[in-house]
Design a protein around this motif. Structure first.
Motif, PDB file in Angstrom:
ATOM      1  N   SER A 121       0.821  -1.210   0.000  1.00  0.00           N
ATOM      2  CA  SER A 121       0.000   0.000   0.000  1.00  0.00           C
ATOM      3  C   SER A 121       0.855   1.260   0.000  1.00  0.00           C
ATOM      4  CB  SER A 121      -0.936   0.006   1.215  1.00  0.00           C
ATOM      5  OG  SER A 121      -0.192  -0.121   2.416  1.00  0.00           O
ATOM      6  N   MET A 122       1.919   1.281   0.809  1.00  0.00           N
ATOM      7  CA  MET A 122       2.802   2.436   0.845  1.00  0.00           C
ATOM      8  C   MET A 122       3.741   2.443  -0.353  1.00  0.00           C
ATOM      9  SD  MET A 122       3.422   5.228   2.240  1.00  0.00           S
ATOM     10  CE  MET A 122       2.207   4.934   3.525  1.00  0.00           C
ATOM     11  N   ALA A 123       4.148   1.254  -0.814  1.00  0.00           N
ATOM     12  CA  ALA A 123       5.026   1.170  -1.982  1.00  0.00           C
ATOM     13  C   ALA A 123       4.342   1.775  -3.203  1.00  0.00           C
ATOM     14  CB  ALA A 123       5.414  -0.281  -2.248  1.00  0.00           C
ATOM     15  N   LEU A 124       3.048   1.540  -3.334  1.00  0.00           N
ATOM     16  CA  LEU A 124       2.288   2.063  -4.455  1.00  0.00           C
ATOM     17  C   LEU A 124       2.348   3.594  -4.477  1.00  0.00           C
ATOM     18  CD1 LEU A 124       0.605   0.686  -6.674  1.00  0.00           C
ATOM     19  CD2 LEU A 124      -1.428   1.108  -5.291  1.00  0.00           C
ATOM     20  N   CYS A 125       2.147   4.205  -3.333  1.00  0.00           N
ATOM     21  CA  CYS A 125       2.177   5.668  -3.247  1.00  0.00           C
ATOM     22  C   CYS A 125       3.591   6.204  -3.476  1.00  0.00           C
ATOM     23  CB  CYS A 125       1.648   6.118  -1.890  1.00  0.00           C
ATOM     24  SG  CYS A 125      -0.102   5.716  -1.620  1.00  0.00           S
ATOM     25  N   ARG A 126       4.559   5.526  -2.907  1.00  0.00           N
ATOM     26  CA  ARG A 126       5.943   5.968  -3.087  1.00  0.00           C
ATOM     27  C   ARG A 126       6.385   5.832  -4.546  1.00  0.00           C
ATOM     28  NH1 ARG A 126       7.986   3.169   2.562  1.00  0.00           N
ATOM     29  NH2 ARG A 126       7.981   5.094   3.808  1.00  0.00           N
ATOM     30  N   PHE A 127       5.888   4.834  -5.218  1.00  0.00           N
ATOM     31  CA  PHE A 127       6.208   4.632  -6.628  1.00  0.00           C
ATOM     32  C   PHE A 127       5.847   5.879  -7.430  1.00  0.00           C
ATOM     33  CE2 PHE A 127       5.025   3.527 -10.930  1.00  0.00           C
ATOM     34  CZ  PHE A 127       6.048   2.688 -11.347  1.00  0.00           C
ATOM     35  N   PHE A 128       4.614   6.329  -7.300  1.00  0.00           N
ATOM     36  CA  PHE A 128       4.162   7.480  -8.076  1.00  0.00           C
ATOM     37  C   PHE A 128       4.855   8.759  -7.616  1.00  0.00           C
ATOM     38  CE2 PHE A 128       0.376   4.618  -8.407  1.00  0.00           C
ATOM     39  CZ  PHE A 128       0.525   4.348  -9.757  1.00  0.00           C
ATOM     40  N   LYS A 129       5.125   8.876  -6.346  1.00  0.00           N
ATOM     41  CA  LYS A 129       5.810  10.057  -5.827  1.00  0.00           C
ATOM     42  C   LYS A 129       7.207  10.171  -6.417  1.00  0.00           C
ATOM     43  CE  LYS A 129       6.315  13.425  -2.684  1.00  0.00           C
ATOM     44  NZ  LYS A 129       5.441  14.605  -2.552  1.00  0.00           N
ATOM     45  N   ILE A 130       7.936   9.075  -6.414  1.00  0.00           N
ATOM     46  CA  ILE A 130       9.319   9.082  -6.904  1.00  0.00           C
ATOM     47  C   ILE A 130       9.379   9.341  -8.406  1.00  0.00           C
ATOM     48  CG2 ILE A 130      11.326   7.613  -7.347  1.00  0.00           C
ATOM     49  CD1 ILE A 130      10.881   6.334  -4.628  1.00  0.00           C
ATOM     50  N   PHE A 131       8.608   8.576  -9.176  1.00  0.00           N
ATOM     51  CA  PHE A 131       8.777   8.650 -10.628  1.00  0.00           C
ATOM     52  C   PHE A 131       8.015   9.805 -11.270  1.00  0.00           C
ATOM     53  CE2 PHE A 131       9.917   4.187  -9.687  1.00  0.00           C
ATOM     54  CZ  PHE A 131      11.248   4.280 -10.100  1.00  0.00           C
ATOM     55  N   SER A 132       7.138  10.464 -10.526  1.00  0.00           N
ATOM     56  CA  SER A 132       6.544  11.699 -11.038  1.00  0.00           C
ATOM     57  C   SER A 132       7.540  12.847 -10.945  1.00  0.00           C
ATOM     58  CB  SER A 132       5.264  12.051 -10.263  1.00  0.00           C
ATOM     59  OG  SER A 132       5.564  12.378  -8.915  1.00  0.00           O
ATOM     60  N   GLN A 133       8.589  12.657 -10.135  1.00  0.00           N
ATOM     61  CA  GLN A 133       9.599  13.692  -9.964  1.00  0.00           C
ATOM     62  C   GLN A 133      10.965  13.281 -10.526  1.00  0.00           C
ATOM     63  OE1 GLN A 133       9.731  14.877  -5.841  1.00  0.00           O
ATOM     64  NE2 GLN A 133       7.516  15.059  -5.671  1.00  0.00           N
ATOM     65  N   TRP A 134      11.011  12.120 -11.151  1.00  0.00           N
ATOM     66  CA  TRP A 134      12.289  11.641 -11.678  1.00  0.00           C
ATOM     67  C   TRP A 134      12.777  12.565 -12.799  1.00  0.00           C
ATOM     68  CZ3 TRP A 134      14.893   7.617  -9.512  1.00  0.00           C
ATOM     69  CH2 TRP A 134      16.035   7.163 -10.170  1.00  0.00           C
ATOM     70  N   ARG A 135      14.061  12.839 -12.788  1.00  0.00           N
ATOM     71  CA  ARG A 135      14.620  13.764 -13.774  1.00  0.00           C
ATOM     72  C   ARG A 135      15.140  12.994 -14.989  1.00  0.00           C
ATOM     73  NH1 ARG A 135      17.945  18.063  -9.862  1.00  0.00           N
ATOM     74  NH2 ARG A 135      16.120  18.748  -8.668  1.00  0.00           N
ATOM     75  N   TRP A 136      14.216  12.682 -15.875  1.00  0.00           N
ATOM     76  CA  TRP A 136      14.598  12.016 -17.111  1.00  0.00           C
ATOM     77  C   TRP A 136      15.388  12.984 -17.986  1.00  0.00           C
ATOM     78  CZ3 TRP A 136      13.599   7.150 -16.254  1.00  0.00           C
ATOM     79  CH2 TRP A 136      12.475   6.790 -15.504  1.00  0.00           C
TER      80      TRP A 136
END
Length: 418
Positions: A121-136
């Motif tokens: 449940s927390m991994a799901l939220c952290r996933f979107f948090k991290i990769f919405s801010q990833w500097r591609w």
């Protein structure tokens, strides 16, 4: 002496299975062959490397997740939920320029390297948090790139001009390291980043509530109401055999159409094929013509400040590329035309609902490398059932609680650092 593992195509329970070709430098393939060993690649060609790397990458991902101290079931549950989310939001397809099964597995594995003991449940939220801010285009790598002495090229964004042009590099952990997401375009990357951001914001809101309604996260993207104008791509052939070959080839080229038109308009392709009903009567015909056909749709709209735009030239370039296929027969047709949302027949909306929500008639996913994290290729219905069970598992782990429980979840969510 060379031992050949022949490629073939077979069917099991009505599902087509492609067996990849590999040629090993050995007289006999031993039963205890360790495919993950780099020595297996000695004196083999690049085609064999690509064939074997499907299994080698899968084994490597699972091994890395285990080494991180992550519970395997937590990893699988999170991955299934992410894949279900991606399918519902229309961003699950390597062929269409989004991400496929291996790509999503690499991202989820990277997440658990950051947070190895995180619950789904927390991994799901952290996933979107991290990769919405990833500097591609900063690459996502699960381990340092290995540079063995076997002579195979490995991904190198610093010295290779071709690799440096990749927009969303997700590097496979098995030698030789490759970018598994080379087909991502500017348009599809923008779409995925937008979806990551929407999901991250929604997760943040959900974590503030005592009762977490996870169904909101997995709502189907309203593709056929999100745009006023679409490009309709119709693929036609006379026989089932010709249709299978022609539709497969055309599908593999759809991302070229996106790249051709993305400089002119805002574009969003829907990755799944739309199949007309059996009683479908083609436009301009008085009755069924007995031919095989399917449709692809691309949402388009004008860019800000643009008053008028024509897609005739980029569509012409795309058609010339596809129609020049050396195996094409005269009966294999490709039609591309613009259409308005108000012109779409009811059957299009019904077929879209089936393909995007995992209904009983859903077609097998186009990306054959998907769903390989457990070394198997489950049927589509089984995959949907597993994903639904994963969501229920996540919901059970985040059961209703007090306002203090919600605040605790919020504090955990704020610990995420990118």
């Amino acid at each position: 002496m060379v031992c050949r593992l022949l490629a073939s195509c077979a069917q099991f329970a009505g599902i087509e299975i492609d067996l990849l070709y590999a040629r090993l430098h050995t007289a006999v393939v031993p039963e205890d062959l360790d495919i993950s060993s780099v020595s297996t690649l000695r004196n083999v060609d690049e085609q064999t490397v690509r064939s074997l790397n499907g299994c080698r990458v899968t084994d490597s991902i699972l091994k890395i997740v285990q080494q991180a101290g992550t519970d395997q079931e937590a990893f699988r549950t999170t991955l299934r939920a992410i894949k279900l989310w991606a399918k519902r939001r229309g961003v699950y397809s390597n062929v269409a320029g989004f991400l496929g099964g291996v790509n999503w597995a690499i991202l989820v594995a990277r997440l658990f390297q950051f947070y190895p003991t995180s619950k789904p449940s927390m991994a799901l939220c952290r996933f979107f948090k991290i990769f919405s801010q990833w500097r591609w285009p900063t690459p996502v790598m699960l381990k340092p790139i290995e540079r063995e002495s076997l002579g195979f090229a490995v991904w190198d964004g610093s010295s290779s001009a071709r690799d440096a042009r990749h927009l969303m590099p997700l590097i496979t952990p098995a030698y030789p390291a490759m970018n598994s997401s080379y087909s991502v375009s500017h348009s599809t990357l923008s779409i995925m980043m937008e979806e990551f951001g929407i999901a991250a914001q929604l997760c943040s809101e959900l974590l503030m509530n005592p009762v977490v309604d996870w169904a909101r996260l997995f709502e189907q993207y309203p593709f056929f109401t999100a745009y006023k104008n679409y490009l309709q791509v119709e693929v036609i052939a006379d026989t089932s055999e010709d249709f299978r070959a022609w539709s497969g080839y055309t599908h593999s080229k759809m991302r070229l159409l996106v790249r051709e038109i993305q400089d002119h308009v805002v574009v969003r392709p829907w990755p799944d094929e739309i199949i007309p009903p059996e009683d479908y009567i083609p436009e301009g015909c008085a009755e069924k013509d007995g031919r095989h056909r399917l449709f692809y749709f691309i949402g388009v709209k004008k860019k800000a400040g643009v008053k008028q735009v024509s897609l005739q030239e980029p569509v012409k370039v795309f058609k010339q590329e596809v129609l020049s296929w050396q195996h094409r027969k005269a009966s294999m047709e490709l039609r591309v035309r613009p259409c308005k949302a108000s012109e779409l027949p009811l059957w299009v909306h019904k077929a879209y609902s089936r393909t995007s929500s995992g209904g009983e008639e859903q077609q097998q996913d186009d990306d054959q490398e998907a769903a390989t994290v457990n070394g198997k290729a489950p049927l589509e219905e089984e995959e949907e059932a597993a994903a639904a069970a994963a969501v229920e598992n996540i919901a059970a782990q985040s059961s209703p609680g007090s306002p203090e429980s919600a605040r605790k979840r919020k504090r955990e969510e704020e610990e995420v650092q990118t």
